[in-house]
Design a protein around this motif. Structure first.
Motif, PDB file in Angstrom:
ATOM      1  N   PHE A   6       0.903  -1.190  -0.052  1.00  0.00           N
ATOM      2  CA  PHE A   6      -0.047  -0.119   0.060  1.00  0.00           C
ATOM      3  C   PHE A   6       0.971   1.185   0.104  1.00  0.00           C
ATOM      4  CE2 PHE A   6      -2.918  -2.785   2.669  1.00  0.00           C
ATOM      5  CZ  PHE A   6      -3.654  -3.309   1.675  1.00  0.00           C
ATOM      6  N   THR A   7       0.452   2.214  -0.646  1.00  0.00           N
ATOM      7  CA  THR A   7       1.205   3.592  -0.522  1.00  0.00           C
ATOM      8  C   THR A   7       0.216   4.466  -0.081  1.00  0.00           C
ATOM      9  OG1 THR A   7       0.684   4.059  -2.944  1.00  0.00           O
ATOM     10  CG2 THR A   7       2.876   2.973  -2.450  1.00  0.00           C
ATOM     11  N   ILE A   8       0.749   5.503   0.527  1.00  0.00           N
ATOM     12  CA  ILE A   8      -0.065   6.499   1.147  1.00  0.00           C
ATOM     13  C   ILE A   8       0.588   7.990   0.673  1.00  0.00           C
ATOM     14  CG2 ILE A   8      -0.768   7.720   3.324  1.00  0.00           C
ATOM     15  CD1 ILE A   8      -1.687   4.873   3.405  1.00  0.00           C
ATOM     16  N   HIS A   9      -0.411   9.052   0.543  1.00  0.00           N
ATOM     17  CA  HIS A   9       0.369  10.388   0.069  1.00  0.00           C
ATOM     18  C   HIS A   9      -0.786  11.158   0.306  1.00  0.00           C
ATOM     19  CE1 HIS A   9      -2.282   9.603  -3.554  1.00  0.00           C
ATOM     20  NE2 HIS A   9      -2.386  10.981  -3.450  1.00  0.00           N
ATOM     21  N   ILE A  10      -0.225  12.586   0.612  1.00  0.00           N
ATOM     22  CA  ILE A  10      -1.149  13.876   0.853  1.00  0.00           C
ATOM     23  C   ILE A  10      -1.700  14.019  -0.214  1.00  0.00           C
ATOM     24  CG2 ILE A  10      -1.124  16.023   1.592  1.00  0.00           C
ATOM     25  CD1 ILE A  10       1.587  15.506   3.246  1.00  0.00           C
ATOM     26  N   THR A  11      -3.207  14.254  -0.380  1.00  0.00           N
ATOM     27  CA  THR A  11      -4.013  14.558  -1.510  1.00  0.00           C
ATOM     28  C   THR A  11      -3.731  16.016  -1.780  1.00  0.00           C
ATOM     29  OG1 THR A  11      -5.775  15.298  -0.040  1.00  0.00           O
ATOM     30  CG2 THR A  11      -5.690  12.979  -0.655  1.00  0.00           C
ATOM     31  N   THR A  12      -4.089  16.055  -3.189  1.00  0.00           N
ATOM     32  CA  THR A  12      -3.986  17.159  -4.054  1.00  0.00           C
ATOM     33  C   THR A  12      -5.301  17.128  -4.731  1.00  0.00           C
ATOM     34  OG1 THR A  12      -3.268  16.303  -5.995  1.00  0.00           O
ATOM     35  CG2 THR A  12      -1.494  17.217  -4.400  1.00  0.00           C
ATOM     36  N   GLU A  13      -5.695  18.590  -5.304  1.00  0.00           N
ATOM     37  CA  GLU A  13      -6.850  18.631  -6.123  1.00  0.00           C
ATOM     38  C   GLU A  13      -7.058  17.529  -7.275  1.00  0.00           C
ATOM     39  OE1 GLU A  13      -7.199  22.549  -7.623  1.00  0.00           O
ATOM     40  OE2 GLU A  13      -6.831  23.462  -5.774  1.00  0.00           O
ATOM     41  N   ARG A  14      -6.217  17.020  -7.689  1.00  0.00           N
ATOM     42  CA  ARG A  14      -6.172  15.833  -8.663  1.00  0.00           C
ATOM     43  C   ARG A  14      -6.683  14.749  -8.036  1.00  0.00           C
ATOM     44  NH1 ARG A  14       0.021  16.449 -10.090  1.00  0.00           N
ATOM     45  NH2 ARG A  14      -0.195  15.243  -8.515  1.00  0.00           N
ATOM     46  N   ASP A  15      -6.740  14.676  -6.780  1.00  0.00           N
ATOM     47  CA  ASP A  15      -7.173  13.323  -6.128  1.00  0.00           C
ATOM     48  C   ASP A  15      -8.750  13.267  -5.776  1.00  0.00           C
ATOM     49  OD1 ASP A  15      -4.614  11.639  -5.887  1.00  0.00           O
ATOM     50  OD2 ASP A  15      -4.187  13.377  -4.300  1.00  0.00           O
ATOM     51  N   SER A  50      -5.240  15.547   4.581  1.00  0.00           N
ATOM     52  CA  SER A  50      -6.071  14.525   3.794  1.00  0.00           C
ATOM     53  C   SER A  50      -4.954  13.622   3.323  1.00  0.00           C
ATOM     54  CB  SER A  50      -6.833  15.366   2.913  1.00  0.00           C
ATOM     55  OG  SER A  50      -7.512  14.446   1.988  1.00  0.00           O
ATOM     56  N   LEU A  51      -5.136  12.316   3.554  1.00  0.00           N
ATOM     57  CA  LEU A  51      -4.240  11.468   2.967  1.00  0.00           C
ATOM     58  C   LEU A  51      -5.215  10.155   2.208  1.00  0.00           C
ATOM     59  CD1 LEU A  51      -1.942  10.412   6.081  1.00  0.00           C
ATOM     60  CD2 LEU A  51      -1.286  12.165   4.092  1.00  0.00           C
ATOM     61  N   LEU A  52      -4.652   9.700   1.253  1.00  0.00           N
ATOM     62  CA  LEU A  52      -4.990   8.718   0.326  1.00  0.00           C
ATOM     63  C   LEU A  52      -4.199   7.412   0.271  1.00  0.00           C
ATOM     64  CD1 LEU A  52      -7.764   8.419  -1.435  1.00  0.00           C
ATOM     65  CD2 LEU A  52      -6.188   9.245  -3.633  1.00  0.00           C
ATOM     66  N   GLU A  90     -13.518  -4.181  -0.073  1.00  0.00           N
ATOM     67  CA  GLU A  90     -12.528  -5.214  -0.399  1.00  0.00           C
ATOM     68  C   GLU A  90     -11.208  -5.084   0.223  1.00  0.00           C
ATOM     69  OE1 GLU A  90     -12.925  -2.720  -4.354  1.00  0.00           O
ATOM     70  OE2 GLU A  90     -14.109  -3.386  -2.683  1.00  0.00           O
ATOM     71  N   TYR A  91     -10.829  -3.939   0.871  1.00  0.00           N
ATOM     72  CA  TYR A  91      -9.918  -3.939   1.624  1.00  0.00           C
ATOM     73  C   TYR A  91      -9.765  -3.757   2.913  1.00  0.00           C
ATOM     74  CZ  TYR A  91      -7.299  -3.529  -2.792  1.00  0.00           C
ATOM     75  OH  TYR A  91      -6.596  -3.894  -4.207  1.00  0.00           O
ATOM     76  N   GLN A  92     -11.188  -3.811   3.718  1.00  0.00           N
ATOM     77  CA  GLN A  92     -11.436  -3.704   4.767  1.00  0.00           C
ATOM     78  C   GLN A  92     -10.913  -4.925   5.765  1.00  0.00           C
ATOM     79  OE1 GLN A  92     -15.586  -2.796   5.600  1.00  0.00           O
ATOM     80  NE2 GLN A  92     -15.298  -0.767   4.527  1.00  0.00           N
ATOM     81  N   GLY A  93     -10.107  -4.671   6.830  1.00  0.00           N
ATOM     82  CA  GLY A  93      -9.787  -5.784   7.631  1.00  0.00           C
ATOM     83  C   GLY A  93      -8.175  -6.100   7.194  1.00  0.00           C
ATOM     84  N   MET A  94      -7.645  -5.428   6.209  1.00  0.00           N
ATOM     85  CA  MET A  94      -6.184  -5.626   5.793  1.00  0.00           C
ATOM     86  C   MET A  94      -5.209  -4.553   6.367  1.00  0.00           C
ATOM     87  SD  MET A  94      -7.086  -6.362   1.717  1.00  0.00           S
ATOM     88  CE  MET A  94      -5.597  -7.378   1.404  1.00  0.00           C
ATOM     89  N   GLY A  95      -5.561  -4.002   7.278  1.00  0.00           N
ATOM     90  CA  GLY A  95      -4.590  -2.835   8.053  1.00  0.00           C
ATOM     91  C   GLY A  95      -4.619  -1.355   7.507  1.00  0.00           C
ATOM     92  N   VAL A  96      -5.578  -1.251   6.170  1.00  0.00           N
ATOM     93  CA  VAL A  96      -5.368   0.009   5.466  1.00  0.00           C
ATOM     94  C   VAL A  96      -5.795   1.241   6.508  1.00  0.00           C
ATOM     95  CG1 VAL A  96      -6.268   1.424   3.575  1.00  0.00           C
ATOM     96  CG2 VAL A  96      -5.891  -1.138   3.369  1.00  0.00           C
ATOM     97  N   GLY A  97      -6.722   1.053   7.406  1.00  0.00           N
ATOM     98  CA  GLY A  97      -7.285   2.243   8.164  1.00  0.00           C
ATOM     99  C   GLY A  97      -6.367   2.459   9.165  1.00  0.00           C
ATOM    100  N   GLY A  98      -5.545   1.567   9.725  1.00  0.00           N
ATOM    101  CA  GLY A  98      -4.501   1.602  10.874  1.00  0.00           C
ATOM    102  C   GLY A  98      -3.430   2.340  10.271  1.00  0.00           C
ATOM    103  N   LEU A  99      -3.074   1.876   8.926  1.00  0.00           N
ATOM    104  CA  LEU A  99      -1.751   2.576   8.300  1.00  0.00           C
ATOM    105  C   LEU A  99      -2.007   3.884   8.086  1.00  0.00           C
ATOM    106  CD1 LEU A  99       0.966   1.768   6.794  1.00  0.00           C
ATOM    107  CD2 LEU A  99      -0.626   1.457   4.765  1.00  0.00           C
ATOM    108  N   LEU A 100      -3.331   4.150   7.374  1.00  0.00           N
ATOM    109  CA  LEU A 100      -3.752   5.889   7.417  1.00  0.00           C
ATOM    110  C   LEU A 100      -3.688   6.596   8.600  1.00  0.00           C
ATOM    111  CD1 LEU A 100      -6.604   5.105   4.798  1.00  0.00           C
ATOM    112  CD2 LEU A 100      -4.564   6.663   4.412  1.00  0.00           C
ATOM    113  N   ILE A 101      -4.071   5.915   9.722  1.00  0.00           N
ATOM    114  CA  ILE A 101      -3.942   6.532  11.146  1.00  0.00           C
ATOM    115  C   ILE A 101      -2.533   6.773  11.507  1.00  0.00           C
ATOM    116  CG2 ILE A 101      -4.214   6.393  13.501  1.00  0.00           C
ATOM    117  CD1 ILE A 101      -7.019   5.064  12.906  1.00  0.00           C
ATOM    118  N   ARG A 102      -1.481   5.682  11.337  1.00  0.00           N
ATOM    119  CA  ARG A 102      -0.075   5.826  11.674  1.00  0.00           C
ATOM    120  C   ARG A 102       0.317   7.125  10.938  1.00  0.00           C
ATOM    121  NH1 ARG A 102      -0.888   0.476  12.044  1.00  0.00           N
ATOM    122  NH2 ARG A 102       0.036  -0.132  10.141  1.00  0.00           N
ATOM    123  N   HIS A 103       0.124   6.872   9.598  1.00  0.00           N
ATOM    124  CA  HIS A 103       0.820   7.946   8.694  1.00  0.00           C
ATOM    125  C   HIS A 103       0.422   9.334   9.140  1.00  0.00           C
ATOM    126  CE1 HIS A 103       3.434   5.959   5.477  1.00  0.00           C
ATOM    127  NE2 HIS A 103       2.898   4.856   6.068  1.00  0.00           N
TER     128      HIS A 103
END
Length: 183
Positions: A6-15, A50-52, A90-103
């Motif tokens: 998974f990758t995480i980035h700060i959002t821009t208007e393009r997102d 805002s992170l995506l 389809e990605y719930q339960g895979m740690g995405v939410g926790g990863l977003l919180i930590r970042h």
């Protein structure tokens, strides 16, 4: 990177289209997507974060933190409210939410944010450092929380130094509507 790349980035208007899609798919209707769009355009929500999250280029999760104050006073220490956190089904339960919180917490600390609040799931957010019963610690929510849900109003201190002040939390004008604080 995580085991799933998974990758995480700060959002821009393009997102914005990807953010709307994540929010709509995660909550299965457009209410949160509309709220996020309104918050992103709300000057009283700044500074915000805002992170995506993406997997193989596909947007799969989004998190938004907007400015909060004590009693509506602008000169209060920097604080934020997490609202919302969304991960497509389809990605719930895979740690995405926790990863977003930590970042997010790392970014917020770099911004010198002192405290973060969330009105959320009573067992999920404490696993990520949030303490239940923020009102009992001197930080009531913008609107009264029914007694059976008071543990869902949570906080996380991001500083080793105590805030030194308490008071009613106020948020961006977009979130200062009673309908966002009801079940």
């Amino acid at each position: 990177m995580t085991p799933y790349n998974f990758t995480i980035h700060i959002t821009t208007e393009r997102d914005i289209n990807d953010i709307r899609e994540v929010e709509t798919n995660a909550f299965r209707f457009s209410k949160e997507a509309d709220l996020v769009a309104d918050l992103l355009g709300d000057e009283t929500a700044h500074p915000m974060l805002s992170l995506l999250a993406r997997h193989q280029g596909k947007a799969i999760g989004h998190i938004l933190f907007t400015r909060a104050t004590l009693n509506g006073e602008i000169d209060t220490p920097l604080m934020h409210i997490l609202a919302p956190l969304a991960v497509i089904p389809e990605y719930q339960g895979m740690g995405v939410g926790g990863l977003l919180i930590r970042h997010s917490i790392k970014h917020l600390k770099a911004m010198e944010c002192q405290m973060v609040f969330v009105l959320g799931h009573a067992t999920y957010y404490p696993r990520h450092g949030f303490e239940p019963y923020a009102e009992g610690k001197g930080y009531p929510a913008p609107y009264p929380i029914p007694e059976q849900y008071q543990s869902c109003w949570m906080l996380q201190s991001l500083s080793a130094q105590p805030l030194g002040r308490t008071g009613r939390i106020q948020c961006a004008q977009t979130l200062m509507k009673p309908e966002h604080w009801r079940e």
